[in-house]
Design an enzyme around this catalytic site. Structure first.
Site, PDB file in Angstrom:
ATOM      1  N   ALA A 202       9.698  26.809 -19.821  1.00 30.87           N
ATOM      2  CA  ALA A 202       9.636  25.398 -19.799  1.00 30.87           C
ATOM      3  C   ALA A 202      10.408  24.871 -20.890  1.00 30.87           C
ATOM      4  CB  ALA A 202       8.189  24.931 -19.782  1.00 30.87           C
ATOM      5  N   TYR A 203      10.707  25.626 -21.777  1.00 31.20           N
ATOM      6  CA  TYR A 203      11.362  25.024 -23.021  1.00 31.20           C
ATOM      7  C   TYR A 203      12.853  25.619 -23.537  1.00 31.20           C
ATOM      8  CZ  TYR A 203       7.290  21.933 -23.545  1.00 31.20           C
ATOM      9  OH  TYR A 203       6.246  21.126 -23.285  1.00 31.20           O
ATOM     10  N   MET A 204      12.696  27.096 -23.114  1.00 32.07           N
ATOM     11  CA  MET A 204      14.174  27.698 -24.012  1.00 32.07           C
ATOM     12  C   MET A 204      15.145  27.446 -23.104  1.00 32.07           C
ATOM     13  SD  MET A 204      13.276  29.405 -26.599  1.00 32.07           S
ATOM     14  CE  MET A 204      14.837  30.155 -26.748  1.00 32.07           C
TER      15      MET A 204
END
Length: 314
Positions: free
Chosen positions: A273-275
């Site tokens: 979800a973020y990388m």
């Protein structure tokens, strides 16, 4: 898109599985291209053609802990990954301006709204805590940065500990040592005599949004940047300190785990979800480890930003 209910390879219009969908429904073509994990329950498949599904949400299901898991088409994921790359570069480019804003306003003698905004931004750029909307506090007692109260701040002569329960009932704890530049401003802002009072009692969601808008980013962009920044710092530290060095794959897995612990995620959520995938692909290169070992962190960060920027420009 209409939601269709999935069971044993068949689709139904109702969750009691009494009304089957016709065999010529385009959703069946989608099912030929995807594999629905067997451990998922309460699976919903969205009615659309395969071409449409490439850029959209395809299906949703619940895992063993009851969490809803979302599965998207390949093009949607590629676009999302490219967006994360752009966010990372954009926030990096405005960090100097953000720090100037913090430095200017944190020196104020009063605790007016600009002072509180400076402390808020300093905490956000240090810990990358979720924003903390008031509606989430009211609905399920989920605490974020804006909804921190004095009772969440524990003060001692040598350190300040920030403790609260955030999204998904995850407990967070951040330590601010006396030597840290946040220690005195946070001490000044905290009122032990009013435990239920909000720490940022002169701020509102609107004021924070207006503040962050001047930098051309969103508050959630700081968290996306923060996860990647924390990953890079941990990766650089590991290359410098871990001996013997594991394979790049194991080193990345270790670093993602460390990063997830800092920001309050599971490793899989941090990665999914973020990388920024461009960063993950870059650090997989074994030859790149030699470069990392010979650089300061700022030099390393600059190399990564230039690489991500060239990827987004291309």
């Amino acid at each position: 898109m209409r939601a269709l209910f999935y069971k044993d390879g068949k689709l139904f219009t109702d969750n009691n599985f009494l009304n089957p969908v016709s065999d010529d429904n385009p959703a069946y073509e989608v099912l030929q291209h995807v594999k629905i994990p067997t451990h998922l329950t309460d699976v919903v498949v969205y009615e659309q053609t395969w071409e449409e599904a490439l850029t959209r949400l395809i299906f949703v299901g619940s895992d063993s802990k009851g969490r809803r898991q979302y599965f998207y088409g390949k093009m949607h994921i590629q676009n999302r990954n490219a967006k994360r790359d752009r966010i990372f570069v954009r926030v990096y480019n405005v960090m100097k301006r953000i720090n100037c804003f913090i430095n200017k306003n944190i020196k104020k003698s009063s605790t007016d709204s600009n002072y509180q905004l400076a402390v808020f931004m300093l905490m956000e750029t240090m810990f990358f805590i979720r924003f903390g909307k008031m509606k989430y506090l009211k609905e399920n007692e989920t605490v974020g940065l804006l909804t921190l109260k004095n009772k969440h701040i524990e003060i001692s002569p040598d350190e300040i500990v920030i403790k609260f329960v955030g999204k998904d009932k995850v407990s967070h704890e951040f330590v601010v040592h006396k030597s840290n530049r946040l220690y005195k401003p946070l001490l000044k802002l905290t009122d032990d005599s009013s435990p239920e009072e909000f720490l940022f009692n002169k701020l509102s969601e609107r004021k924070v949004y207006e503040c962050i808008k001047q930098f051309g980013i969103r508050i959630k962009d700081l968290r996306t940047y923060g996860v990647n920044y924390t990953f890079l710092y941990n990766f650089w530290t590991n290359v410098k300190s871990v001996s013997p060095l594991p394979s790049p794959k194991k080193l990345i897995a270790l670093t993602i785990k460390q990063t997830a612990e800092v920001v309050g995620h599971t490793p899989s959520i941090s990665k999914r979800a973020y990388m920024a995938t461009t960063i993950l692909e870059m650090v997989k290169d074994k030859n790149f480890l030699d470069v990392v070992s010979k650089t300061t962190f700022d030099e390393f960060l600059s190399i990564v930003v230039d690489h991500v920027k060239s990827s987004t420009d291309g």
